[in-house]
Design a protein around this motif. Sequence first.
Motif, PDB file in Angstrom:
ATOM      1  N   LEU A  12       0.808  -1.224   0.000  1.00  0.00           N
ATOM      2  CA  LEU A  12       0.000   0.000   0.000  1.00  0.00           C
ATOM      3  C   LEU A  12       0.840   1.273   0.000  1.00  0.00           C
ATOM      4  N   PHE A  24       3.073   4.192   1.520  1.00  0.00           N
ATOM      5  CA  PHE A  24       3.318   4.863   2.801  1.00  0.00           C
ATOM      6  C   PHE A  24       2.132   4.744   3.749  1.00  0.00           C
ATOM      7  N   PRO A  33       0.683   5.866   7.785  1.00  0.00           N
ATOM      8  CA  PRO A  33       0.962   6.788   8.897  1.00  0.00           C
ATOM      9  C   PRO A  33       1.566   6.023  10.084  1.00  0.00           C
ATOM     10  N   VAL A  43      -6.615   4.804  10.933  1.00  0.00           N
ATOM     11  CA  VAL A  43      -7.245   5.348   9.734  1.00  0.00           C
ATOM     12  C   VAL A  43      -8.330   6.362  10.110  1.00  0.00           C
ATOM     13  N   LEU A  98     -11.826   8.038  10.016  1.00  0.00           N
ATOM     14  CA  LEU A  98     -13.164   7.499   9.725  1.00  0.00           C
ATOM     15  C   LEU A  98     -14.197   8.587   9.470  1.00  0.00           C
ATOM     16  N   LYS A 155      -1.157   9.767   4.771  1.00  0.00           N
ATOM     17  CA  LYS A 155      -2.032   8.621   4.486  1.00  0.00           C
ATOM     18  C   LYS A 155      -1.694   8.076   3.103  1.00  0.00           C
ATOM     19  N   PRO A 156      -1.805   6.755   2.907  1.00  0.00           N
ATOM     20  CA  PRO A 156      -1.520   6.202   1.579  1.00  0.00           C
ATOM     21  C   PRO A 156      -2.572   6.666   0.572  1.00  0.00           C
ATOM     22  N   ASN A 195      -4.411   5.572  -2.999  1.00  0.00           N
ATOM     23  CA  ASN A 195      -4.609   4.508  -3.977  1.00  0.00           C
ATOM     24  C   ASN A 195      -5.849   4.783  -4.811  1.00  0.00           C
ATOM     25  N   SER A 234      -7.964   7.427   0.430  1.00  0.00           N
ATOM     26  CA  SER A 234      -6.864   7.511   1.393  1.00  0.00           C
ATOM     27  C   SER A 234      -7.130   6.605   2.593  1.00  0.00           C
ATOM     28  N   GLY A 235      -8.232   5.871   2.551  1.00  0.00           N
ATOM     29  CA  GLY A 235      -8.605   5.032   3.697  1.00  0.00           C
ATOM     30  C   GLY A 235      -8.440   3.547   3.440  1.00  0.00           C
ATOM     31  N   VAL A 236      -7.300   3.152   2.832  1.00  0.00           N
ATOM     32  CA  VAL A 236      -7.010   1.725   2.643  1.00  0.00           C
ATOM     33  C   VAL A 236      -5.975   1.324   3.685  1.00  0.00           C
ATOM     34  N   VAL A 237      -6.188   0.193   4.340  1.00  0.00           N
ATOM     35  CA  VAL A 237      -5.310  -0.198   5.449  1.00  0.00           C
ATOM     36  C   VAL A 237      -4.953  -1.678   5.357  1.00  0.00           C
ATOM     37  N   VAL A 241     -12.090   2.013   4.020  1.00  0.00           N
ATOM     38  CA  VAL A 241     -13.149   2.817   4.629  1.00  0.00           C
ATOM     39  C   VAL A 241     -13.941   3.517   3.529  1.00  0.00           C
ATOM     40  N   ARG A 271     -16.807   6.312   2.963  1.00  0.00           N
ATOM     41  CA  ARG A 271     -17.557   7.391   3.583  1.00  0.00           C
ATOM     42  C   ARG A 271     -18.998   7.366   3.085  1.00  0.00           C
ATOM     43  N   PHE A 328     -16.844  -0.456   6.446  1.00  0.00           N
ATOM     44  CA  PHE A 328     -15.469  -0.954   6.413  1.00  0.00           C
ATOM     45  C   PHE A 328     -15.471  -2.250   5.623  1.00  0.00           C
TER      46      PHE A 328
END
Lengths: 212, 212
Positions: free
Chosen positions: A25, A27, A29, A51, A53, B28-29, B31, B48-51, B63, B65, B152
């Motif tokens: 993925l 970078f 945080p 992350v 939310l 934040k990553p 993608n 930006s909410g991929v983990v 994530v 929204r 999620f």
Amino acid sequence: MLLYSEADICGMDRRFRTNFMNSLLGFKPVNLLGTIDEQGSTNLAVFSGVVHLGADPPLIGVVFRPHTVSRHTLENIQKTRQFTVNQVNTQIIEPAHHSSAKYPRELSEFEVCGLDPHFISGFKAPFVRESRVRLGVEMVEIIPITHNNTSFLVGQIVLVEVDAELIRDDGFIDPEKAGSTAVAGLNHYYSGQLQKVLPYARPLPDGLKLAR
Amino acid sequence: MLLYSEADICGMDRRFRTNFMNSLLGFKPVNLLGTIDEQGSTNLAVFSGVVHLGADPPLIGVVFRPHTVSRHTLENIQKTRQFTVNQVNTQIIEPAHHSSAKYPRELSEFEVCGLDPHFISGFKAPFVRESRVRLGVEMVEIIPITHNNTSFLVGQIVLVEVDAELIRDDGFIDPEKAGSTAVAGLNHYYSGQLQKVLPYARPLPDGLKLAR
């Protein structure tokens, strides 16, 4: 380009696979989570799975891996329902990384890593004084992810402490000025360099395409 | 340091609050998620909410929204159970950001953003040819987060395509070489510069502390 199928991924050497999967993925945080147990022992652990939310209400999510040292963090949160999230900056990369070593519960990572616990009146969990952006968070719920035995914690931000010089007039907190870091894989730590600031994206008029 | 209470956060001007909340976690990553609907229309959206959720099985979380353009992405995934995750590099920051503009469903963001869809045999969802690290992902489950009406999504990585020159012998994919980007706030894009590579952290002998 190299193409890996599901079978190729399954057949990877264990160490190769861990490095490979953790860097897919790019970078991530890096934040230190601070907690305290009911006996008053503090705990600190580094996380790359935090992350955003939502902004209203202000919520974050945290991924907790199964069977790792970070379980002390999760156990403390389950008991006190509070934790802190402290941005790692380039000045504290080593102590932040060292907090991932498996110490016994009675030993505080603040102590062995040489970071200063910082308390804010009315909030139990310890903040990291060396961090320039720190959040006080209250647990909302813990969602089990049964597919791989991880947990996803939802938390509400109830306190924010930020170095005043990092906040711009429009509310943006400058990560380059803060010396914020990102991690790739398990142990590669990076600073960031601003490349582009782009306006809110609006659709182009009919038939137009973005110039390359 | 400036301290913001829950009441201070609630009382923030809306735009200030959005910028502030979105920059609290630092980098934040970034993608691009590629999907296709049952009529064959492709869709692309920046996230930006991929983990990372785990290496074995290889899982990621995303994530979603509520009430945003990205709902096209979620609807397509719910129907086809597939999507792609494509790392944004410094060469494609503008088109990636522009994919967040609210286009009607029948218009492909690949087309208007000037990015090339790339298909891999046996997988329906489109990849981004300009990306140097791209994943084919199958939906495992979608978990509703009732507290703020987000979702999620848990997905299993079933395909990985990576530029061969980015992969090191130990499996690490070099994000600096890849030109990987991170985002802070909603619209600040960064490249990364390696600061430190640290060994696996082991506890120090009894009574020793980390040197500062």
